[in-house]
Design an enzyme around this catalytic site. Structure first.
Site, PDB file in Angstrom:
ATOM      1  N   LYS A 124       0.838  -1.217   0.000  1.00 14.27           N
ATOM      2  CA  LYS A 124       0.000   0.000   0.000  1.00 14.27           C
ATOM      3  C   LYS A 124       0.869   1.263   0.000  1.00 14.27           C
ATOM      4  O   LYS A 124       0.393   2.363   0.202  1.00 14.27           O
ATOM      5  CB  LYS A 124      -0.901   0.010   1.248  1.00 14.27           C
ATOM      6  CG  LYS A 124      -1.935  -1.079   1.251  1.00 14.27           C
ATOM      7  CD  LYS A 124      -2.981  -1.037   2.350  1.00 14.27           C
ATOM      8  CE  LYS A 124      -2.759  -0.302   3.556  1.00 14.27           C
ATOM      9  NZ  LYS A 124      -3.803  -0.474   4.591  1.00 14.27           N
TER      10      LYS A 124
ATOM     11  N   LYS B 150       2.791   2.244   2.296  1.00 20.35           N
ATOM     12  CA  LYS B 150       2.684   2.854   3.625  1.00 20.35           C
ATOM     13  C   LYS B 150       3.769   2.254   4.515  1.00 20.35           C
ATOM     14  O   LYS B 150       4.014   1.052   4.486  1.00 20.35           O
ATOM     15  CB  LYS B 150       1.319   2.525   4.253  1.00 20.35           C
ATOM     16  CG  LYS B 150       0.205   3.494   3.907  1.00 20.35           C
ATOM     17  CD  LYS B 150      -0.973   3.295   4.867  1.00 20.35           C
ATOM     18  CE  LYS B 150      -1.920   4.476   4.783  1.00 20.35           C
ATOM     19  NZ  LYS B 150      -3.026   4.387   5.747  1.00 20.35           N
TER      20      LYS B 150
HETATM   21  N1  C2G Z   1     -10.413   6.995   8.842  1.00 18.54           N
HETATM   22  C1  C2G Z   1     -11.426   7.899   9.142  1.00 18.54           C
HETATM   23  N2  C2G Z   1     -11.094   9.153   9.506  1.00 18.54           N
HETATM   24  C2  C2G Z   1      -9.792   9.540   9.581  1.00 18.54           C
HETATM   25  C3  C2G Z   1      -8.765   8.626   9.301  1.00 18.54           C
HETATM   26  C4  C2G Z   1      -9.097   7.336   8.925  1.00 18.54           C
HETATM   27  O1  C2G Z   1     -12.620   7.559   9.074  1.00 18.54           O
HETATM   28  N3  C2G Z   1      -9.514  10.828   9.945  1.00 18.54           N
HETATM   29  C5  C2G Z   1     -10.790   5.627   8.453  1.00 18.54           C
HETATM   30  C6  C2G Z   1     -10.346   5.267   7.034  1.00 18.54           C
HETATM   31  O2  C2G Z   1     -11.294   5.747   6.087  1.00 18.54           O
HETATM   32  C7  C2G Z   1     -10.314   3.739   7.097  1.00 18.54           C
HETATM   33  C8  C2G Z   1      -9.915   3.467   8.563  1.00 18.54           C
HETATM   34  O3  C2G Z   1     -10.139   4.689   9.297  1.00 18.54           O
HETATM   35  O4  C2G Z   1     -11.622   3.208   6.875  1.00 18.54           O
HETATM   36  C9  C2G Z   1      -8.466   3.058   8.700  1.00 18.54           C
HETATM   37  O5  C2G Z   1      -7.671   4.067   8.116  1.00 18.54           O
HETATM   38  P1  C2G Z   1      -6.210   3.651   7.545  1.00 18.54           P
HETATM   39  O6  C2G Z   1      -5.471   2.923   8.602  1.00 18.54           O
HETATM   40  O7  C2G Z   1      -5.611   4.843   6.887  1.00 18.54           O
HETATM   41  O8  C2G Z   1      -6.653   2.589   6.427  1.00 18.54           O
HETATM   42  P2  C2G Z   1      -6.101   2.466   4.935  1.00 18.54           P
HETATM   43  O9  C2G Z   1      -4.627   2.577   4.915  1.00 18.54           O
HETATM   44  O10 C2G Z   1      -6.919   3.365   4.119  1.00 18.54           O
HETATM   45  O11 C2G Z   1      -6.387   0.911   4.614  1.00 18.54           O
HETATM   46  O12 C2G Z   1      -8.105  -2.844   2.352  1.00 18.54           O
HETATM   47  C10 C2G Z   1      -8.370  -1.552   2.859  1.00 18.54           C
HETATM   48  C11 C2G Z   1      -7.120  -0.878   3.330  1.00 18.54           C
HETATM   49  O13 C2G Z   1      -6.389  -1.713   4.208  1.00 18.54           O
HETATM   50  C12 C2G Z   1      -7.489   0.430   4.010  1.00 18.54           C
END
Ligand code: C2G
Length: 138
Positions: free
Chosen positions: A45, A47
């Site tokens: 990803k 990340k």
């Molecule tokens: N999120 C949120 N508000 C934020 C930050 C994050 O609602 N201010 C939500 C994201 O939309 C996501 C969840 O928290 O649904 C986890 O965020 P991340 O760890 O950034 O997830 P991500 O890297 O987008 O991974 O297969 C799907 C991926 O693994 C998603």
């Protein structure tokens, strides 16, 4: 009739935006499973998390809304997870709006509004700035 909810993410430097998502996801059912991105999948990803998988898992398992944490190792595992855990509702934040509509064939798909004003990246940037301001370039 139990309602199982699943969501996926890295959840690094767990913050109130994550908690807000987990809280609303759990409210949609009675069991919440979190597919937690492994360190290897994070590379996929593009990340780099501060906390490693086991640390992020330990923190998530302490959150009252989370019932189970499973490893997320690939983009392709969602359909098999939905079948394996009899998932009724798949939830993601709205930054993923539309990306997982193909799962509608297997369960309800819900995108919840992202929490504005907070993100793991913002936390990192704020720390870098404050440390930089306080101690100069390190
Ligand atoms: N999120 C949120 N508000 C934020 C930050 C994050 O609602 N201010 C939500 C994201 O939309 C996501 C969840 O928290 O649904 C986890 O965020 P991340 O760890 O950034 O997830 P991500 O890297 O987008 O991974 O297969 C799907 C991926 O693994 C998603």
């Amino acid at each position: 009739m139990s309602n199982t909810v699943i969501t996926y993410g890295t959840f690094d430097l767990l913050h109130w935006g994550h908690i807000n998502l987990l809280k609303r996801a759990k409210a949609l059912g009675d069991t919440l499973i979190v597919g937690l991105s492994t360190d290897e999948f994070n590379q996929n990803k593009h990340k780099q998390s501060v906390h490693k998988y086991d640390e992020r898992k330990y923190i998530l398992e302490a959150v009252c809304y989370v019932d189970r944490v499973i490893p997320e190792v690939s983009w392709e595992q969602k359909i098999s997870d939905i079948k394996k855990y009899n998932v009724d509702i798949f939830v993601m934040g709205s930054d993923w709006e539309g990306e997982f509509d193909f799962l509608k064939e297997y369960c309800k798909v819900v995108y919840l509004p992202r929490t504005e004003g907070i993100s793991t990246t913002e936390i990192k940037n704020r720390l870098a700035t404050e440390v930089g301001d306080k101690y100069g370039e390190i």
